[in-house]
Design a protein around this motif. Structure first.
Motif, PDB file in Angstrom:
ATOM      1  N   UNK A 183       0.832  -1.214   0.000  1.00  0.00           N
ATOM      2  CA  UNK A 183       0.000   0.000   0.000  1.00  0.00           C
ATOM      3  C   UNK A 183       0.858   1.254   0.000  1.00  0.00           C
ATOM      4  N   UNK A 184       1.988   1.215   0.674  1.00  0.00           N
ATOM      5  CA  UNK A 184       2.881   2.372   0.712  1.00  0.00           C
ATOM      6  C   UNK A 184       3.529   2.601  -0.652  1.00  0.00           C
ATOM      7  N   UNK A 185       3.998   1.547  -1.281  1.00  0.00           N
ATOM      8  CA  UNK A 185       4.632   1.667  -2.594  1.00  0.00           C
ATOM      9  C   UNK A 185       3.628   2.159  -3.641  1.00  0.00           C
ATOM     10  N   UNK A 186       2.385   1.691  -3.539  1.00  0.00           N
ATOM     11  CA  UNK A 186       1.350   2.094  -4.503  1.00  0.00           C
ATOM     12  C   UNK A 186       0.698   3.427  -4.147  1.00  0.00           C
ATOM     13  N   UNK A 187       1.220   4.092  -3.133  1.00  0.00           N
ATOM     14  CA  UNK A 187       0.784   5.432  -2.723  1.00  0.00           C
ATOM     15  C   UNK A 187      -0.657   5.459  -2.222  1.00  0.00           C
ATOM     16  N   UNK A 188      -1.085   4.359  -1.670  1.00  0.00           N
ATOM     17  CA  UNK A 188      -2.380   4.329  -1.007  1.00  0.00           C
ATOM     18  C   UNK A 188      -2.234   4.749   0.456  1.00  0.00           C
ATOM     19  N   UNK A 189      -1.001   4.756   0.936  1.00  0.00           N
ATOM     20  CA  UNK A 189      -0.677   5.245   2.267  1.00  0.00           C
ATOM     21  C   UNK A 189       0.485   6.223   2.165  1.00  0.00           C
ATOM     22  N   UNK A 190       0.564   7.138   3.143  1.00  0.00           N
ATOM     23  CA  UNK A 190       1.685   8.084   3.192  1.00  0.00           C
ATOM     24  C   UNK A 190       2.826   7.571   4.061  1.00  0.00           C
ATOM     25  N   UNK A 191       2.492   6.709   5.014  1.00  0.00           N
ATOM     26  CA  UNK A 191       3.521   6.142   5.881  1.00  0.00           C
ATOM     27  C   UNK A 191       3.009   4.847   6.509  1.00  0.00           C
ATOM     28  N   UNK A 192       3.928   4.043   6.981  1.00  0.00           N
ATOM     29  CA  UNK A 192       3.579   2.865   7.773  1.00  0.00           C
ATOM     30  C   UNK A 192       4.535   2.789   8.962  1.00  0.00           C
ATOM     31  N   UNK A 193       4.078   2.154  10.017  1.00  0.00           N
ATOM     32  CA  UNK A 193       4.931   1.871  11.172  1.00  0.00           C
ATOM     33  C   UNK A 193       5.313   0.391  11.129  1.00  0.00           C
ATOM     34  N   UNK A 194       6.599   0.126  11.109  1.00  0.00           N
ATOM     35  CA  UNK A 194       7.057  -1.267  11.082  1.00  0.00           C
ATOM     36  C   UNK A 194       8.487  -1.342  11.585  1.00  0.00           C
ATOM     37  N   UNK A 195       8.863  -2.493  12.108  1.00  0.00           N
ATOM     38  CA  UNK A 195      10.219  -2.710  12.608  1.00  0.00           C
ATOM     39  C   UNK A 195      11.190  -2.873  11.439  1.00  0.00           C
ATOM     40  N   UNK A 196      12.385  -2.303  11.531  1.00  0.00           N
ATOM     41  CA  UNK A 196      13.377  -2.464  10.467  1.00  0.00           C
ATOM     42  C   UNK A 196      13.660  -3.928  10.128  1.00  0.00           C
ATOM     43  N   UNK A 197      13.665  -4.788  11.146  1.00  0.00           N
ATOM     44  CA  UNK A 197      13.928  -6.207  10.900  1.00  0.00           C
ATOM     45  C   UNK A 197      12.888  -6.798   9.952  1.00  0.00           C
TER      46      UNK A 197
END
Length: 284
Positions: A183-197
Motif C-alpha cells: 500500500x505504501x509503494x502504490x501510494x495508497x498510504x503516506x507512511x507505515x509503522x514497522x520494525x526495520x527487521x
C-alpha cells in the motif's frame, strides 16, 4: 569347544551385555522441547528461506553445543507458549521479551539479540517535506497533517504510541505487514509503522529504492530478546547452559552475522553500535 571354554565364553557375553546396559542411562538423551512459531524473519518455517530465520540459526547453535539433549520442535502461537509455561509444562523458546510478570513462571537467559523498534517508513520522494531527518517525534509528525498511515491490526505499539495513533483519524489497520508495504509503494498510504527487521525481510529491490525510514523518538532505542524456559529444574539447567553458550558466541562475527542478516543496510551501523555497546555488556 570344551565345557570350560563354553562357560568362559558365556561369562564374557554376560559381562559385555551388563556393561552395555549400565552405560545406556548415561548416554540416553534428555528431551528438550522448543516452541517455534511462524514469525519471519525471527523464525522461517517454510519457503526458500526455511531455517534461515534468526531464531532458527540460534537454535542450531544450541543444538550443536548441547548434544546431551534430544531437541524437539513444536509449532505453537505466542499465546499457547505463554499459557503452557504458566501451567508448568517443560518448554523453551528462543526469542521472547522479558517482563516482571513472565519472570514469575519463566527462567530467562542473558540477552541473545536486540530488536530495533518500529520506525516510520515513507517514500523517499516525500522525505524532504519532513526535513530529511533520521529521527523525529511521531506526535509532531502527525500533528497538523492529513497523512494516511498504516499499522498492523491487533498489534500493540507501546501505550504512548498507541494513544498517539488513536488520536489520528486516518490510520488504516490491516492484518499483514506485507500489505502495508504494498500500500505504501502504490501510494495508497503516506507512511507505515514497522520494525526495520521485518521490513528488511519483506522489501525487494524496488521497495529499497523507493522507501526510507525515520526512527521514532517516543520509543526506547532497542528492546532485548531472550531465551526463556519454564521455571522448573530443567529450565534452570538449560538456561545456565544457554548463558555459557551465549557468552562464547555473542562476540563472534559469525553470530553477529546471524542476528543482523535481515536488518536493512541503512540500519546496520546503528544496530552494530548498540550490539557492541549494549548487548555485549549484558552478562546476567
Amino acid at each position: 569347544m570344551g565345557a570350560s571354554c563354553r562357560k568362559k565364553w558365556l561369562y564374557m557375553v554376560k559381562v559385555i551385555l551388563l556393561m552395555n546396559f549400565s552405560i545406556l542411562p548415561l548416554v540416553a538423551s534428555e528431551r528438550l522441547t522448543w516452541a517455534v512459531m511462524d514469525l519471519p524473519p525471527r523464525y522461517i518455517l517454510a519457503g526458500e528461506n526455511k531455517g534461515k530465520g534468526i531464531a532458527d540459526q540460534q537454535l542450531h547453535i544450541y543444538q550443536e553445543q548441547m548434544p546431551e539433549y534430544e531437541f524437539e520442535f513444536i509449532e505453537m502461537n505466542f499465546s499457547r507458549i505463554v499459557k503452557n509455561m504458566k501451567n508448568g509444562s517443560s518448554l523453551c523458546t528462543a526469542a521472547l521479551f522479558k517482563t516482571p510478570e513472565r519472570e514469575a513462571f519463566m527462567h530467562f537467559s542473558i540477552a541473545n539479540d536486540l530488536l530495533l523498534p518500529e520506525a516510520i517508513y515513507i517514500r523517499k520522494k516525500d522525505w524532504e517535506q519532513f526535513g530529511q531527518v533520521a529521527a523525529l517525534s511521531l506526535k509532531s509528525f502527525l500533528s497538523g497533517a492529513s497523512l494516511k498511515g498504516g499499522v498492523q491490526r491487533g498489534r500493540t505499539y507501546t501505550k504512548e504510541v498507541d494513544l498517539i495513533l488513536q488520536k489520528h483519524e486516518q490510520i488504516h489497520r490491516v492484518s499483514r505487514s506485507a500489505q502495508l508495504l504494498t500500500m505504501l509503494i502504490r501510494e495508497r498510504l503516506d507512511f507505515v509503522l514497522e520494525a526495520p527487521l521485518t521490513m528488511g525481510y519483506l522489501m525487494n529491490d524496488e521497495a529499497k529504492a523507493q522507501l526510507t525510514s525515520m526512527y521514532i523518538l517516543e520509543y526506547q532505542p532497542y528492546v532485548n530478546i531472550y531465551v526463556a524456559c519454564t521455571k522448573n529444574s530443567q529450565g534452570f539447567k538449560v538456561i545456565t547452559q544457554i548463558n555459557e553458550i551465549l557468552q562464547r558466541q555473542r562476540p563472534l562475527a559469525q553470530y553477529r552475522k546471524i542476528v543482523e542478516q535481515w536488518i536493512p543496510h541503512k540500519d546496520r551501523k546503528h544496530f552494530r553500535k548498540l550490539y557492541n555497546k549494549e548487548l555485549l555488556s549484558i552478562i546476567r
